[in-house]
Design a protein around this motif. Structure first.
Motif, PDB file in Angstrom:
ATOM      1  N   SER A   1       0.864  -1.180   0.000  1.00 12.18           N
ATOM      2  CA  SER A   1       0.000   0.000   0.000  1.00 12.18           C
ATOM      3  C   SER A   1       0.899   1.228   0.000  1.00 12.18           C
ATOM      4  CB  SER A   1      -0.909   0.008   1.233  1.00 12.18           C
ATOM      5  OG  SER A   1      -1.740   1.153   1.250  1.00 12.18           O
ATOM      6  N   GLY A   2       0.535   2.231  -0.789  1.00 17.26           N
ATOM      7  CA  GLY A   2       1.364   3.428  -0.862  1.00 17.26           C
ATOM      8  C   GLY A   2       2.588   3.206  -1.729  1.00 17.26           C
ATOM      9  N   ARG A   3       3.711   3.731  -1.295  1.00 16.41           N
ATOM     10  CA  ARG A   3       4.948   3.656  -2.069  1.00 16.41           C
ATOM     11  C   ARG A   3       6.148   3.549  -1.141  1.00 16.41           C
ATOM     12  NH1 ARG A   3       7.717   8.440  -1.727  1.00 16.41           N
ATOM     13  NH2 ARG A   3       6.563  10.280  -0.981  1.00 16.41           N
ATOM     14  N   THR A   4       7.306   3.335  -1.740  1.00 17.70           N
ATOM     15  CA  THR A   4       8.544   3.309  -0.969  1.00 17.70           C
ATOM     16  C   THR A   4       9.220   4.673  -1.037  1.00 17.70           C
ATOM     17  OG1 THR A   4      10.582   2.074  -0.592  1.00 17.70           O
ATOM     18  CG2 THR A   4       9.987   2.526  -2.891  1.00 17.70           C
TER      19      THR A   4
ATOM     20  N   VAL B   1       8.034   4.278   6.187  1.00 18.52           N
ATOM     21  CA  VAL B   1       7.369   3.083   5.679  1.00 18.52           C
ATOM     22  C   VAL B   1       7.181   2.160   6.880  1.00 18.52           C
ATOM     23  CG1 VAL B   1       7.579   1.048   4.212  1.00 18.52           C
ATOM     24  CG2 VAL B   1       8.302   3.278   3.344  1.00 18.52           C
TER      25      VAL B   1
ATOM     26  N   VAL C   1      -1.627   4.631   5.147  1.00 20.43           N
ATOM     27  CA  VAL C   1      -0.932   5.590   4.294  1.00 20.43           C
ATOM     28  C   VAL C   1      -1.578   6.961   4.465  1.00 20.43           C
ATOM     29  CG1 VAL C   1      -0.384   6.195   1.909  1.00 20.43           C
ATOM     30  CG2 VAL C   1      -0.285   3.806   2.644  1.00 20.43           C
ATOM     31  N   GLY C   2      -0.737   7.954   4.701  1.00 25.95           N
ATOM     32  CA  GLY C   2      -1.229   9.299   4.955  1.00 25.95           C
ATOM     33  C   GLY C   2      -1.340   9.624   6.431  1.00 25.95           C
TER      34      GLY C   2
ATOM     35  N   SER D   1       5.238  11.264   8.275  1.00 21.64           N
ATOM     36  CA  SER D   1       4.113  10.880   7.429  1.00 21.64           C
ATOM     37  C   SER D   1       4.336   9.460   6.912  1.00 21.64           C
ATOM     38  CB  SER D   1       3.981  11.841   6.246  1.00 21.64           C
ATOM     39  OG  SER D   1       3.724  13.156   6.703  1.00 21.64           O
TER      40      SER D   1
ATOM     41  N   ILE E   1       4.125   6.887   4.265  1.00 22.70           N
ATOM     42  CA  ILE E   1       3.959   6.906   2.810  1.00 22.70           C
ATOM     43  C   ILE E   1       3.745   5.512   2.228  1.00 22.70           C
ATOM     44  CG2 ILE E   1       5.317   9.008   2.535  1.00 22.70           C
ATOM     45  CD1 ILE E   1       7.663   7.203   1.648  1.00 22.70           C
ATOM     46  N   GLY E   2       4.014   4.477   3.022  1.00 24.45           N
ATOM     47  CA  GLY E   2       3.875   3.131   2.492  1.00 24.45           C
ATOM     48  C   GLY E   2       3.715   2.096   3.583  1.00 24.45           C
TER      49      GLY E   2
END
Length: 476
Positions: free
Chosen positions: A196-199, A211, A224-225, A236, A238-239
């Motif tokens: 979910s999200g990104r690296t 992460v 995420v978020g 925050s 992000i992943g």
């Protein structure tokens, strides 16, 4: 053409004998397939264990053993956790961020390792442990001593004593790993997939982003978020990362610079991950690093594999040792039995082969006929063996047990991986699979042909010794 016609007729006439020979070969070939598949599954399982500790593509790690715990300073010793609270009734919350597992190395050691001959890439990382304490102090109440309404109408002449009050605190501990976002191809984060999200990106070297491992995110209700606060700094998310082996290397991953700032360990790392330029030179590279960078411990994947114990190690030893020898013995016995049965069948066909020789068949033609029949028996056994072997491998994959790998300490360190400093051993559960490769199937076909040739050699040798006179004596 007559050869194939005669061959087909003889195989049809002797179906039971052909089935007996083929079944014996099939048993040996099936056992070879199953043992080979299980051994391949063991290798995959051990690869997952090592990957969960090292990360994908890592050939070795460079660390420095932790010194005995002491009151920290600049000497690299591990600091004892110390919590300081303000007086008052309000809610109290404090974080202590500590370097975990190993004594720190200067960041320059990463470049120094990277310059060694045979090293393709070297990346540093910092392993941390965060201890978070939440709670509150409650003031006590002074209650008077003595009977109420005493002399003077007071509440007792002897003063009072404090009752109630105290403190209630909860402690949470989780692991944080500082990763070099400019080199994401090495390190523990590579053993997880972003679900979910990104690296991280290379531009986020100093960004307040994180992460989070999927299991920890679920426990803390993070998504995420969302925001994760570590020692007063908000990051925050992000992943969300899910570990391939089911057990993540860390609960939270941060950019290396942020992790160094949290732990007051600027320009420090705990682990250097190394990828060798040539897998055949790993031991040579290990020796060069130990010689040129004194005081470090170099751990290769082979060293780490030696620490794996538990049911996974036991099953692996059985598959590679007892299993392989058992398959060789059974296969050899199958070949021998097939040869003896073929030779015995030739003895029962003395009249037939003697008559054929009397009609003009040469010994070579008779031998080819026997070898041809035996080769067909072997191919039938190969087909049956491959079918049984594939069924056995599927059953192991579908209903096989879950094995446990216990990871012990390596060398002078306190744990086998970058994040294992707090414990001497760690257990991983790995589901056993039995993958069958094309090479294994090709091996089975080769064994089927070999079995037929071995049996044919026995029978052909016996058939070549027959003489027409033998047939005449049997006819009489």
């Amino acid at each position: 053409m007559f050869f194939f016609t005669y061959l087909r007729r003889e195989l049809r006439r002797r179906r039971k004998a052909a089935l007996v020979v083929a079944s014996g070969l099939a048993l040996g070939i099936a056992l070879v397939i199953v043992v080979s598949a299980v051994a391949a599954g063991m290798n995959q399982a051990q690869g997952k264990v090592l990957q969960s500790l090292y990360g994908l593509g890592t050939d070795m790690t460079v660390t420095k053993s932790a010194a005995p715990p002491g009151e920290g300073g600049d000497d690299g010793t591990v600091r004892k956790p110390r919590f300081e609270f303000d007086a008052g009734d309000e809610q109290q919350s404090r974080d202590v961020v500590m370097v975990q597992g190993f004594e720190t190395l200067a960041s320059s050691a990463v470049a120094q390792v990277g310059k060694q001959d045979g090293v393709a890439e070297a990346v540093g990382g910092l392993s941390l442990r965060v201890m978070k304490v939440d709670g509150e102090f409650k003031r006590g109440e002074i209650r008077p001593e003595g009977p109420p309404g005493g002399a003077g109408g007071g509440g007792g002449a002897g003063g009072g004593k404090v009752q109630g009050g105290g403190a209630a605190f909860g402690v949470d501990s989780y692991s944080v790993y500082g990763t070099d976002v400019a080199h994401l191809g090495l390190g523990p984060l590579t053993s997880s997939k972003i679900t979910s999200g990104r690296t991280f990106t290379a531009s986020e070297a100093n960004s307040k982003v994180a992460v989070v491992d999927a299991a920890y995110a679920k426990e803390q209700k993070l998504g995420v978020g969302g925001k994760l606060t570590v020692s007063g700094t908000a990051y925050s998310v992000i992943g969300i990362a899910t570990a391939d082996s089911g057990d993540a290397a860390a609960n939270v991953y941060l950019p290396l610079a942020q992790a160094q700032s949290l732990a007051d360990a600027e320009d420090k790392v705990t682990t250097v991950y190394v990828r060798a330029a040539d897998s055949q030179r790993i031991e040579e590279v290990k020796g060069a690093i130990q010689q040129n960078i004194p005081g470090t411990t170099v751990t290769t994947s082979a060293d780490l594999a030696d620490t794996v114990s538990g049911s996974l190690s036991t099953a692996s030893d059985l598959a590679s040792g007892v299993g392989r020898w058992l398959s060789v013995v059974v296969l050899a016995a199958a070949f021998l039995v097939a040869g003896l049965l073929t030779s015995s069948a030739v003895s029962r066909r003395v009249r037939e082969f003697g008559t054929l020789k009397a009609l003009g068949w040469r010994s070579g033609r008779v031998t080819r006929q026997v070898v041809g029949e035996a080769l067909v028996h072997g191919l039938i056994g190969g087909v049956l063996g491959i079918g049984v072997g594939l069924a056995g491998a599927w059953a192991i994959t579908a209903f096989g047990p879950t094995l446990t790998a216990e990871l012990g300490a390596v060398g002078a360190g306190r744990g086998p991986g970058p994040l294992r400093g707090e414990a001497g051993t760690r257990a991983l559960d790995i589901a056993l699979t039995a993958p069958v490769s094309a090479a294994t199937v090709a091996l089975a076909v080769g064994l089927a042909v070999a079995g037929g040739l071995v049996a044919g050699a026995f029978g052909g040798w016996r058939a070549a010794r027959l003489r027409p006179a033998d047939a005449l004596r049997r006819v009489a």
